[in-house]
Design a protein around this motif. Structure first.
Motif, short mmCIF file in Angstrom:
data_model
loop_
_atom_site.label_atom_id
_atom_site.label_comp_id
_atom_site.label_asym_id
_atom_site.label_seq_id
_atom_site.Cartn_x
_atom_site.Cartn_y
_atom_site.Cartn_z
N TYR A 95 0.83 -1.22 0.00
CA TYR A 95 0.00 0.00 0.00
C TYR A 95 0.86 1.27 0.00
O TYR A 95 0.44 2.30 -0.53
CB TYR A 95 -0.97 -0.01 1.19
CG TYR A 95 -2.17 -0.91 0.93
CD1 TYR A 95 -3.06 -0.59 -0.11
CD2 TYR A 95 -2.41 -2.05 1.67
CE1 TYR A 95 -4.16 -1.41 -0.38
CE2 TYR A 95 -3.50 -2.88 1.41
CZ TYR A 95 -4.36 -2.55 0.38
OH TYR A 95 -5.44 -3.35 0.10
N THR A 96 2.05 1.18 0.59
CA THR A 96 2.95 2.35 0.56
C THR A 96 3.42 2.58 -0.87
O THR A 96 3.50 3.72 -1.34
CB THR A 96 4.15 2.14 1.51
OG1 THR A 96 3.64 1.80 2.80
CG2 THR A 96 5.01 3.39 1.62
N ILE A 97 3.72 1.50 -1.58
CA ILE A 97 4.12 1.64 -3.00
C ILE A 97 2.98 2.30 -3.77
O ILE A 97 3.18 3.20 -4.58
CB ILE A 97 4.45 0.26 -3.61
CG1 ILE A 97 5.63 -0.40 -2.89
CG2 ILE A 97 4.75 0.38 -5.12
CD1 ILE A 97 5.90 -1.84 -3.30
N LYS A 98 1.77 1.84 -3.49
CA LYS A 98 0.59 2.37 -4.21
C LYS A 98 0.38 3.86 -3.91
O LYS A 98 0.00 4.64 -4.78
CB LYS A 98 -0.64 1.56 -3.77
CG LYS A 98 -1.90 1.82 -4.57
CD LYS A 98 -3.00 0.94 -3.98
CE LYS A 98 -4.36 1.34 -4.46
NZ LYS A 98 -4.67 0.84 -5.79
N LYS A 99 0.66 4.24 -2.66
CA LYS A 99 0.36 5.60 -2.22
C LYS A 99 1.27 6.64 -2.88
O LYS A 99 0.86 7.77 -3.10
CB LYS A 99 0.54 5.65 -0.69
CG LYS A 99 0.17 6.95 -0.04
CD LYS A 99 0.18 6.78 1.48
CE LYS A 99 0.11 8.14 2.18
NZ LYS A 99 0.43 8.02 3.60
N TYR A 100 2.51 6.27 -3.16
CA TYR A 100 3.48 7.25 -3.67
C TYR A 100 3.85 6.95 -5.12
O TYR A 100 4.41 5.87 -5.41
CB TYR A 100 4.74 7.25 -2.79
CG TYR A 100 4.46 7.80 -1.42
CD1 TYR A 100 4.45 9.18 -1.19
CD2 TYR A 100 4.15 6.94 -0.37
CE1 TYR A 100 4.14 9.68 0.06
CE2 TYR A 100 3.84 7.44 0.89
CZ TYR A 100 3.84 8.81 1.10
OH TYR A 100 3.53 9.31 2.33
#
Ligand code: SAM
Ligand code: SF4
Length: 483
Positions: A284-289
């Motif tokens: 989800y961190t990859i998706k967020k940024y």
């Protein structure tokens, strides 16, 4: 761990990988006055290339500037790899060549650093008489003393493995840099104990580097014009750092976020992920940024559950496949995924090899790094299992894995045709001065006509054709998006 690959080298066979393993490192930065010259040759994984930059920094303090000329060098370091037997043979052959040079230049010193030094320790000095210094991966701060000792004619050995050393305070001297992309080492060692692997014995226990020093290194790189950092570790997803007073705790997802926040124009990559440790929080961190790249290197090693258990990988086929599903569910079908795969591990049957091929079909990998199993002395597999697959069968299975990966790579690259990709320009294409090359989000090499773009720019490139290794297209906007 994978290597920085070239435009034409995407599916690395064992032979290909060997061919690009040796890189002479040269310093591009302005050297402070230094009286002596050091040549460092790095073999093996990205971690070694990153370590050589720490070594260059340590040795600069001791009055050595780096050179790429062996004729000019007062000191030559080989930063070695022990992951497979042929990596070690390459170093032995290079030492034979250097022996001739040393006979002509008697004052010149030769040091062996890294995993092979750690594995063989003082035995190295007996086996290779031309070697003056043997230093393991955790003892690089001691190199100036060892070199001084060697200058007086004594041999210097330090293969002490530390539980704490992360070289957090050492500012690496960037070597052979394109000025755009850089590695940042975030942790050292490995606690995983995969049965085939020598790394836990040569690089010691896992330890995570101070998060503040990592973020600061990313900021410094961005300030100096770099536009992409790759966070490096044998198992980055198990990164865990706590401040000494325990008030701060940072896991890998949080670290990724902190580095991504340095600037939206700084791309963030990471390697290597162990399937058992990569969490939804990371995905989800990859998706967020937007600036955290949609690319995950997720070594499988085998597609068969019995072999995975013998390898002590701690997951089975179904678990790995569910992880692939999770990545696709959160990050979408376009997320780049690559693998490491070992052919012909102990007792692997033909059906079990077929499981590897079917797992690859399921995962639809973008590319992969493939190896024939090489028994490493002292590992659990060497102690408890028999390396019983004949070399010709290993080779044939390896070739089948490579052929399948080529087909999958082409299919994956064809998906990219007809779409616009944001490409970070790394430099001139190796094939033509009129073209630039860079990478898209998924780590695919993209080649396009130069126009007014330059290194470090972001370009929007419409991909019009592809090979198994490269996307080819042209820029659709002249305005670059550099900060
Ligand atoms: N820590 C990373 C990981 O677990 O994926 C990278 C470890 S290693 C430097 C890179 C790759 O080398 C491994 O993923 C594995 O495929 C391969 N390798 C390690 N030991 C090997 C051996 N004894 N024989 C053949 N390949 C090996
Ligand atoms: Fe070796 Fe396994 Fe650690 Fe990777 S995770 S370095 S393969 S022991």
């Amino acid at each position: 761990m994978e290597h920085r690959i070239t435009e034409t080298l995407k599916i690395l066979t064992e032979a290909d990988k060997e061919a690009c393993e040796v890189v002479k490192v040269t310093e591009k930065e302005t050297a402070a006055p230094a009286t002596k010259r050091l040549l460092i040759e790095s073999y093996g994984c990205q971690m070694n290339f990153s370590d050589s930059e720490i070594v260059a920094s340590v040795m600069r303090e001791a009055g050595f500037a780096t050179t790429n000329s062996e004729q000019e060098a007062d000191l030559i370091f080989l930063n070695t790899c022990a992951i497979r037997d042929n990596a070690e043979q390459k170093v032995r052959n290079r030492l034979q060549q250097l022996n001739f040079l040393k006979k002509k230049k008697p004052g010149m010193l030769i040091g062996v650093l890294g995993c092979m030094a750690e594995r063989l320790k003082a035995k190295f000095l007996e086996e290779e008489k031309m070697v003056d210094i043997v230093t393991g991966p955790d003892a690089y701060r001691d190199l100036p003393r060892l070199v001084e000792e060697a200058e007086t004619g004594q041999k210097g050995v330090n293969v002490f493995l530390s539980r704490e050393e992360t070289y957090a305070d050492i500012s690496p001297i960037r070597l052979n840099s394109n000025g755009v992309t850089a590695f940042i080492s975030i942790m050292r060692g490995c606690d995983n104990m995969c049965s085939f692997c020598v790394v836990p014995y040569t690089r010691g226990r896992e330890r995570s580097r101070d998060a503040h020093s990592i973020v600061q290194e990313a900021r410094d790189l961005y300030r100096d014009g770099y536009r992409e950092v790759t966070l490096l570790g044998q198992n980055v997803d198990s990164y865990k750092w706590s401040s000494s007073d325990g008030t701060e705790q940072v896991n890998f997802a949080q670290l990724l976020e902190q580095v991504a926040l340095v600037s939206p124009n700084l791309r963030v990559r990471f390697s290597t992920s162990h399937p058992k440790d990569i969490t939804d929080e990371v995905l989800y961190t990859i998706k967020k940024y937007d600036n955290i790249c949609n690319y995950i290197h997720l070594p499988a090693q085998s597609g068969n559950s019995r072999i995975l258990a013998l390898m002590n990988r701690t997951y089975d086929r179904d678990w790995y496949l569910q992880k692939i599903d999770r990545i696709r569910a959160i990050l979408g079908d376009d997320c780049g995924i690559s693998h490491d795969m070992i052919a012909g591990f102990c007792t692997e049957t033909e059906d079990e090899h077929q499981d590897t091929l079917s797992l690859m079909e399921y995962a639809r990998y973008d590319y992969g790094y493939t190896f024939a199993y090489s028994e490493r002395p002292g590992t659990p597999a060497a102690k408890k299992l028999t390396d019983d697959i004949p070399e010709d069968i290993k080779k044939r299975r390896l070739n089948e894995i490579i052929a399948l990966q080529q087909k999958l790579s082409l299919e994956r690259n064809q998906r990219a045709v007809g779409r616009v990709h944001k490409v970070l320009v790394e430099g001139t294409s190796k094939r033509s001065d009129e073209h630039l090359q860079g990478r898209n989000d998924q780590n695919k090499v993209v080649v396009f006509p130069k126009e007014n773009f330059k290194k470090g720019d972001y370009a929007q490139v419409l991909v019009t054709e592809c090979t198994t290794a490269t996307l080819i297209g042209h820029a659709v906007e002249l305005a670059s998006i550099t900060a």
